[in-house]
Design a protein around this motif. Structure first.
Motif, PDB file in Angstrom:
ATOM      1  N   PRO A 218       0.821  -1.226   0.000  1.00  0.00           N
ATOM      2  CA  PRO A 218       0.000   0.000   0.000  1.00  0.00           C
ATOM      3  C   PRO A 218       0.851   1.271   0.000  1.00  0.00           C
ATOM      4  N   GLN A 219       1.955   1.272   0.791  1.00  0.00           N
ATOM      5  CA  GLN A 219       2.808   2.460   0.865  1.00  0.00           C
ATOM      6  C   GLN A 219       3.503   2.737  -0.477  1.00  0.00           C
ATOM      7  N   ASP A 220       3.965   1.661  -1.107  1.00  0.00           N
ATOM      8  CA  ASP A 220       4.600   1.779  -2.429  1.00  0.00           C
ATOM      9  C   ASP A 220       3.646   2.390  -3.432  1.00  0.00           C
ATOM     10  N   ILE A 221       2.461   1.821  -3.452  1.00  0.00           N
ATOM     11  CA  ILE A 221       1.457   2.245  -4.434  1.00  0.00           C
ATOM     12  C   ILE A 221       1.125   3.724  -4.231  1.00  0.00           C
ATOM     13  N   TYR A 222       1.026   4.115  -2.967  1.00  0.00           N
ATOM     14  CA  TYR A 222       0.624   5.495  -2.681  1.00  0.00           C
ATOM     15  C   TYR A 222       1.761   6.478  -2.920  1.00  0.00           C
ATOM     16  N   ARG A 224       4.841   5.843  -4.384  1.00  0.00           N
ATOM     17  CA  ARG A 224       5.639   5.679  -5.602  1.00  0.00           C
ATOM     18  C   ARG A 224       4.797   5.082  -6.727  1.00  0.00           C
ATOM     19  N   PRO A 225       3.770   5.820  -7.144  1.00  0.00           N
ATOM     20  CA  PRO A 225       2.924   5.286  -8.227  1.00  0.00           C
ATOM     21  C   PRO A 225       3.712   5.155  -9.522  1.00  0.00           C
ATOM     22  N   ASP A 232      -3.647   8.786  -9.789  1.00  0.00           N
ATOM     23  CA  ASP A 232      -4.988   9.378  -9.775  1.00  0.00           C
ATOM     24  C   ASP A 232      -5.968   8.508  -9.007  1.00  0.00           C
ATOM     25  N   PHE A 233      -5.850   7.166  -9.193  1.00  0.00           N
ATOM     26  CA  PHE A 233      -6.846   6.270  -8.597  1.00  0.00           C
ATOM     27  C   PHE A 233      -6.613   6.079  -7.107  1.00  0.00           C
ATOM     28  N   ILE A 234      -5.354   6.051  -6.698  1.00  0.00           N
ATOM     29  CA  ILE A 234      -5.033   5.853  -5.277  1.00  0.00           C
ATOM     30  C   ILE A 234      -4.809   7.219  -4.652  1.00  0.00           C
ATOM     31  N   GLY A 235      -5.664   7.590  -3.781  1.00  0.00           N
ATOM     32  CA  GLY A 235      -5.531   8.881  -3.120  1.00  0.00           C
ATOM     33  C   GLY A 235      -5.871  10.031  -4.059  1.00  0.00           C
ATOM     34  N   LYS A 236      -5.516  11.251  -3.580  1.00  0.00           N
ATOM     35  CA  LYS A 236      -5.804  12.426  -4.398  1.00  0.00           C
ATOM     36  C   LYS A 236      -4.488  13.004  -4.908  1.00  0.00           C
ATOM     37  N   ALA A 237      -4.565  13.666  -6.034  1.00  0.00           N
ATOM     38  CA  ALA A 237      -3.355  14.307  -6.572  1.00  0.00           C
ATOM     39  C   ALA A 237      -3.757  15.480  -7.457  1.00  0.00           C
TER      40      ALA A 237
END
Lengths: 354, 325
Positions: A218-222, A224-225, A232-237
């Motif tokens: 989860p931390q990687d994905i958030y 270091r996308p 865009d899909f994980i969290g806001k940006a």
């Protein structure tokens, strides 16, 4: 069992390719979340793992054994369905003991297992009830207990929280995760809720249009996308389109210091998480003038909507994080730390340029 | 003045919108009409069943139980006992039970497959099945009569293709003879219980599909899939998930078709041997046919009605019992 491996799994429905050459390894005892928007192929992938759909190509290996052609009833994979799919003509206890009854287990053994599992999901007092007499959360627990009764090698859950209200969903996410950790079963959860995936999963598989976009913790994905879709899909940006220049990126007439690994002049998308942009006086690169256009106080988080030279931007501050307080109309400066800028190739812009 | 008091006062002051006009009379009129059209014929049949046949003439109103006695033990009781009419009632039940079960059991897998087709294909099939309901019993029986007739139907086909000879060679012909489905020379479907039941079943098959379709199309497919993931094969899924889920519509459909088939007339007269005719045929023979014995025909009709009612009641009880289990 030593993990489940998918090799080049594809599935087509007529001319539509729902899943496209997916290669994945599900580590033993871990909980993996298949995350993506509706129609991205995650449920089809789960159904292929369960044996409810036959892959158009590719293979599934379980502990080194090819199980691609093995029918669902011979796989010994427990599955919880989105609708829970409980049997309304059976009591809660009989639902839980169903797999044992049909496998020819003795009545005593079935009753003991059902009792143990109902204890596990804290429904021991509900064994004689009909399914129609249970709440949504209780039904979900019965579905989990029922799927666990056959001691599955792999535990599959298809959007198990979608029928629950928000508060119960949060509670059940934690409960399910604790249960999975206690039992140590290889578990795959399909969800479109990134918060759910982040809460429960050891590993997240982000999918879009039938392909795997990124696999990681989860931390990687958030943090270091791999691409703009994941960011865009994980969290806001905040997203901005630009081109690479020596030592940075040019967005419109503004040059930002960054370290993109692309050839100069490449079209790129730049993303910055709202909590990584700063409204402070600290010196540094990438300071832009900004005007506060909206303030949203969500309790634990305060959001500032800004108008900048790059375009609209949202900056987030957690409660107690400090920082100045602003009101609508305030003029300030926003700092975008170069290390917080995620720079992705922009395939759409590249296609348009061609 | 409270709100409640104000509303009550308003209501009291408001003039009645409707007088004793058409709106009040209409329910009474409809009730009367339904009574006249539905209940009165039943009452008449019941009343006539106690009437008396006048030899060489028609019949007269009376109150005698002689017709009921004749039905159960014969007209010459206690000197002689005959169960001819009970036997006819038995054939009515036999044909209706087997034909309704056959129709429902064959319609069930078909309808299940139908619900898995695309919406468009389902609609096309349903329109086709619904349109087949417009065919009259006479028309359908005529079709089957030709299909099963000894000279131009399946028996002729069996003979011309050599199937009859093959059946003789493999020894199955004798079995067909034992079942009354073959003469010494060829297969023979008329007259036979097989042809009677087959045609009766065909008559109600579209009804069976249409009655089962709503329940089967509402079946939660994920329940079957859940059972499969728990180790259930195809038959186990059908036995432990699908059948319990549709038990009530399945039972209701069978019961409805059974009651419907109790009154089958044309198929029985064409395909059943005279000694194996049903109560429905006997009723017609008595009321409109050669016997001109309306009271006895009415008695048979009343007994058939009561039998059907008892079956429905028994079915309801059985269902309740099964549900309680």
């Amino acid at each position: 069992m030593s993990g489940l491996v998918l090799k080049g799994i594809s599935k087509s429905f007529g001319g539509t390719r729902a899943v496209d050459r997916v290669n994945l390894t599900f580590a033993e005892g871990q909980l993996t979340a298949l995350l993506g928007p509706s129609g991205c192929g995650k449920t089809t992938l789960l159904r292929m793992i369960a044996g409810l759909e036959a892959p158009s190509s590719g293979s599934l290996m379980l502990g080194g054994r090819d199980i691609t052609g093995l029918p669902a009833h011979k796989r010994k994979f427990g599955m919880v369905f989105q609708s829970f799919a409980l049997f309304p003509h059976l009591s809660v206890r009989d639902n839980v003991a169903y797999s044992l009854h049909i496998s020819g287990a003795s009545r005593t053994e079935a009753a003991e297992t059902a009792k143990r599992l109902l204890d596990l999901v804290q429904l021991s007092a509900f064994g004689d009830r009909r399914i129609g007499e249970l709440s949504g959360g209780q039904r979900q627990r019965v579905a989990i207990a029922r799927a666990l009764a056959q001691e599955p090698e792999v535990f599959l859950l298809d959007e198990p929280m979608s029928a629950l209200d928000a508060k119960l969903r949060e509670e059940m996410q934690v409960e399910l995760r604790l249960l999975q950790q206690r039992l140590g079963i290889t578990t795959i959860v399909v969800t479109h809720d990134q918060r759910e995936a982040m809460t429960m999963a050891d590993s997240i598989v982000v999918m879009s249009n039938g392909v795997v976009e990124q696999v990681g913790s989860p931390q990687d994905i958030y943090h270091r996308p791999d691409n703009a879709f994941v960011a865009d899909f994980i969290g806001k940006a905040n997203f901005y389109d630009g081109v690479t220049v020596p030592g940075g990126i040019r967005i419109g007439a503004t040059r930002l210091a960054a370290s993109p690994h692309f050839v100069n002049g490449s079209p790129v998308r730049v993303a910055i998480r709202p909590e990584r942009a700063c409204l402070d006086d600290e010196p540094g690169e990438n300071r832009l003038k900004a005007k506060v256009t909206f303030v949203r106080d969500l309790g634990p988080i305060r959001e500032y909507h800004l108008e900048t030279v790059l375009g609209p931007m949202v900056v987030e501050y957690a409660l107690g994080e400090g920082g100045k307080s602003f009101v609508i109309g305030d003029e300030t400066e926003v700092r975008l730390p170069p290390e917080a800028l995620h720079v992705f190739p922009d395939p759409q812009a590249a296609v348009a340029a061609e | 003045m409270t709100a409640v008091e104000r509303i009550e006062a308003d209501t009291a002051q408001r003039p009645a919108r409707e007088g004793p006009g058409l709106r009040r009379i209409l329910p009474w009129f409809l009730t009367g009409l339904i009574t006249l059209l539905c209940v009165v014929p039943f009452l008449l049949v019941i009343a006539i069943s106690f009437g008396r046949k006048i030899e060489g003439a028609a019949w007269t109103w009376d109150f005698t139980l002689a017709n009921y006695q004749r039905f159960f033990v014969g007209a010459l009781w206690p000197d002689d006992v005959t169960f001819l009419y009970l036997q006819q009632l038995g054939f009515s039940f036999w044909y209706a039970v087997i034909a309704s079960l056959l129709a429902v059991l064959t319609a069930l897998p078909f309808t299940l497959l139908l619900t898995r087709l695309s919406r468009r294909a389902q609609a096309a099939w349903l329109v086709f099945i619904l349109s087949s309901l417009s065919l009259s019993e006479v028309f359908i029986v005529m079709g089957w009569d030709i299909l099963l007739s000894n000279n131009s139907g399946l028996p002729a086909l069996f003979k011309s293709t050599g199937l009859t000879l093959w059946l003789k060679d493999v020894g199955w012909f004798q079995t067909l003879r034992d079942w009354g489905l073959a003469s010494p020379r060829n297969v023979k479907f008329k007259t036979s219980q097989f042809a009677t039941i087959l045609t009766m079943s065909y008559l109600v098959w579209p009804y069976a599909v249409i009655l089962l379709y709503p329940a089967l199309s509402r079946l939660d497919r994920s329940q079957s899939e859940a059972a499969r993931t728990m180790g259930a094969g195809g038959w186990t899924v059908a036995r432990t998930v699908i059948l319990p889920a549709i038990r009530l519509p399945l039972f209701g459909s069978t019961l409805l078709l059974f009651v419907f088939l109790l009154g089958t007339y044309v198929a029985v007269t064409v395909f059943a041997a005279p000694a194996q005719h049903t109560t429905a045929v006997a009723i017609y023979t008595n009321i409109r046919g050669a016997n001109l014995n309306a009271p006895f025909g009415a008695t048979q009709a009343v007994i058939l009605l009561i039998s059907a009612g008892l079956c429905l009641g028994l079915g309801h009880r059985l269902n309740k019992w099964a549900e309680a289990r």
